[in-house]
Design an enzyme around this catalytic site. Structure first.
Site, PDB file in Angstrom:
ATOM      1  N   CYS A  81     -45.898   1.977 -41.262  1.00  0.00           N
ATOM      2  CA  CYS A  81     -44.586   2.383 -40.758  1.00  0.00           C
ATOM      3  C   CYS A  81     -44.520   2.022 -39.277  1.00  0.00           C
ATOM      4  O   CYS A  81     -45.514   1.592 -38.680  1.00  0.00           O
ATOM      5  CB  CYS A  81     -44.387   3.887 -40.951  1.00  0.00           C
ATOM      6  N   HIS A 113     -54.871   7.610 -39.974  1.00  0.00           N
ATOM      7  CA  HIS A 113     -55.839   7.971 -41.011  1.00  0.00           C
ATOM      8  C   HIS A 113     -56.077   6.809 -41.971  1.00  0.00           C
ATOM      9  O   HIS A 113     -55.580   6.791 -43.089  1.00  0.00           O
ATOM     10  CB  HIS A 113     -55.372   9.216 -41.760  1.00  0.00           C
ATOM     11  N   HIS A 115     -50.688  11.252 -34.600  1.00  0.00           N
ATOM     12  CA  HIS A 115     -50.314  12.538 -35.209  1.00  0.00           C
ATOM     13  C   HIS A 115     -49.784  13.544 -34.195  1.00  0.00           C
ATOM     14  O   HIS A 115     -49.172  14.541 -34.574  1.00  0.00           O
ATOM     15  CB  HIS A 115     -51.529  13.134 -35.926  1.00  0.00           C
ATOM     16  N   HIS A 148     -54.044  20.090 -40.544  1.00  0.00           N
ATOM     17  CA  HIS A 148     -53.709  18.672 -40.364  1.00  0.00           C
ATOM     18  C   HIS A 148     -53.394  18.446 -38.888  1.00  0.00           C
ATOM     19  O   HIS A 148     -52.716  19.263 -38.257  1.00  0.00           O
ATOM     20  CB  HIS A 148     -52.509  18.277 -41.232  1.00  0.00           C
ATOM     21  N   GLU A 170     -51.296  16.717 -37.279  1.00  0.00           N
ATOM     22  CA  GLU A 170     -49.880  16.787 -36.893  1.00  0.00           C
ATOM     23  C   GLU A 170     -49.406  18.237 -36.805  1.00  0.00           C
ATOM     24  O   GLU A 170     -48.688  18.617 -35.876  1.00  0.00           O
ATOM     25  CB  GLU A 170     -49.002  16.012 -37.880  1.00  0.00           C
ATOM     26  N   THR A 224     -43.955  15.711 -40.759  1.00  0.00           N
ATOM     27  CA  THR A 224     -43.140  14.538 -41.115  1.00  0.00           C
ATOM     28  C   THR A 224     -43.581  13.854 -42.404  1.00  0.00           C
ATOM     29  O   THR A 224     -42.882  12.971 -42.897  1.00  0.00           O
ATOM     30  CB  THR A 224     -43.178  13.486 -39.984  1.00  0.00           C
ATOM     31  N   SER A 253     -52.197  12.442 -45.220  1.00  0.00           N
ATOM     32  CA  SER A 253     -51.241  13.345 -45.864  1.00  0.00           C
ATOM     33  C   SER A 253     -50.198  12.578 -46.668  1.00  0.00           C
ATOM     34  O   SER A 253     -49.934  12.891 -47.832  1.00  0.00           O
ATOM     35  CB  SER A 253     -50.549  14.215 -44.806  1.00  0.00           C
ATOM     36  N   SER A 293     -50.343   4.295 -43.359  1.00  0.00           N
ATOM     37  CA  SER A 293     -51.380   3.785 -42.456  1.00  0.00           C
ATOM     38  C   SER A 293     -52.298   2.777 -43.145  1.00  0.00           C
ATOM     39  O   SER A 293     -53.363   2.450 -42.626  1.00  0.00           O
ATOM     40  CB  SER A 293     -52.194   4.944 -41.870  1.00  0.00           C
TER      41      SER A 293
END
Length: 319
Positions: free
Chosen positions: A17, A46, A79, A129, A131, A170, A229, A273
């Site tokens: 992304c 990740h 993150h 996590h 983030e 997200t 995630s 990722s």
């Protein structure tokens, strides 16, 4: 020897992304600007393949700031990090670059805005996590309540049910999050909702792409890391859409071929990722075993790009 026929359906969009692309560029440009070593707090994204490549270029990955020397640049992962981390880097006079995805930063700003308006925050996310830790760390301890499931909503103890707002990680499952949001709004009708969905465009698009191929396939392979995630959510989306077999694999060598016995159509998706080279590797592994037909199924074109921080566009200075 005749190989059995098999159709591979490639879900698109897939892979990198804009936030991941930007974060990787930040590490590459930092190495170009300052030379090795450049330190990175937590995996920049990740994905082991990406991290190993950057490590070979001279990036050093650490989990805490105090593992990085003060005389070398340090990069914060895509993150996001708690506010205390850049504050500590400044206290130590360190050169640092924040590679937090701009869409994660948007959620950070949203949380701060609600906090300034006197609202208590509820975050929908996964405990531990990076983030989630980073977003909750934008506000004083105890100001953000975490919910992971619909069941968690019933046990929430809030200061004032009329003064609440929610934000989300997200990279969540869109469907699961919708159920949690519905539970929050039922219990707390006055809760403030985000101006725009916090779940990012890339997560939304990749889950939509998996749903688009789910009805045509006997099995689904998601290329991504076990700590990613958004990749894990793609596996869940595939299963929920009826895929009997749904595997998360980091590389082609991880594929469980026994589980694919009898399959004549397999879907391939990739987390945000995961680089495209790993998709090519999986396609090659299928071509070695099957008479493979590859069909791309694209649900939407992505044209999002994010600029790298100004510090990397300026001439180098010795840190």
């Amino acid at each position: 020897m005749t190989m059995p026929p098999l159709t591979l359906y490639l879900a698109a969009p897939r892979g990198f992304c804009a936030g991941v692309d930007r974060a990787i560029k930040i590490v590459e440009m930092a190495l170009e600007k300052w030379g090795a070593p450049v330190y990175v707090r937590h995996e920049i994204v990740h994905n082991k393949f990406v991290v190993d490549r950057l490590r070979d270029m001279g990036a050093v990955f650490v989990e805490e700031l105090d593992e990085a020397p003060t005389d070398r640049p340090v990069i914060f992962s895509a993150h996001g990090v708690p506010k205390a981390i850049p504050a500590e880097a400044e206290r130590r006079n360190m050169v640092y670059v924040d590679a937090t995805c701009p869409l994660v930063s948007k959620v950070h700003l949203e949380a701060e805005r609600h906090h300034e308006n006197g609202l208590q925050m509820i975050m929908i996310g996964h405990a531990g996590h990076p983030e989630t830790v980073g977003t909750m760390g934008q506000l004083p301890e105890g100001e953000v309540l975490l919910v992971e499931t619909v069941e968690d909503v019933a046990g929430l103890e809030v200061r004032d049910p009329e003064r609440l707002a929610y934000i989300t990680q997200t990279t969540l499952s869109i469907d699961d999050t919708a159920a949690i949001v519905a539970a929050l709004r039922e219990r707390f009708p006055a809760i403030a909702i985000p101006r725009k969905e916090d779940i990012c465009y890339a997560t939304t698009n990749r889950q939509g792409a998996v749903k688009a191929i789910a009805g045509r396939i006997d099995a689904l392979l998601v290329i991504g890391a076990p700590n990613s995630s958004n990749s894990k959510r793609l596996v869940e989306v595939g299963r929920a859409a009826g895929c009997r077999v749904a595997q998360l694999v980091q590389r082609a060598t991880d594929i469980d071929w026994e589980a694919l016995q009898g399959a004549t159509s397999v879907g391939v998706a990739a987390g945000a990722s995961a680089p495209e080279v790993l998709v090519d590797e999986v396609i090659a592994a299928f071509r070695a075993r099957f008479d493979t037909t590859v069909k791309a199924v694209e649900t939407v074109k992505e044209r999002v790009e994010f600029k790298v921080p100004r510090i990397l566009r300026e001439p180098a200075e010795t840190p």
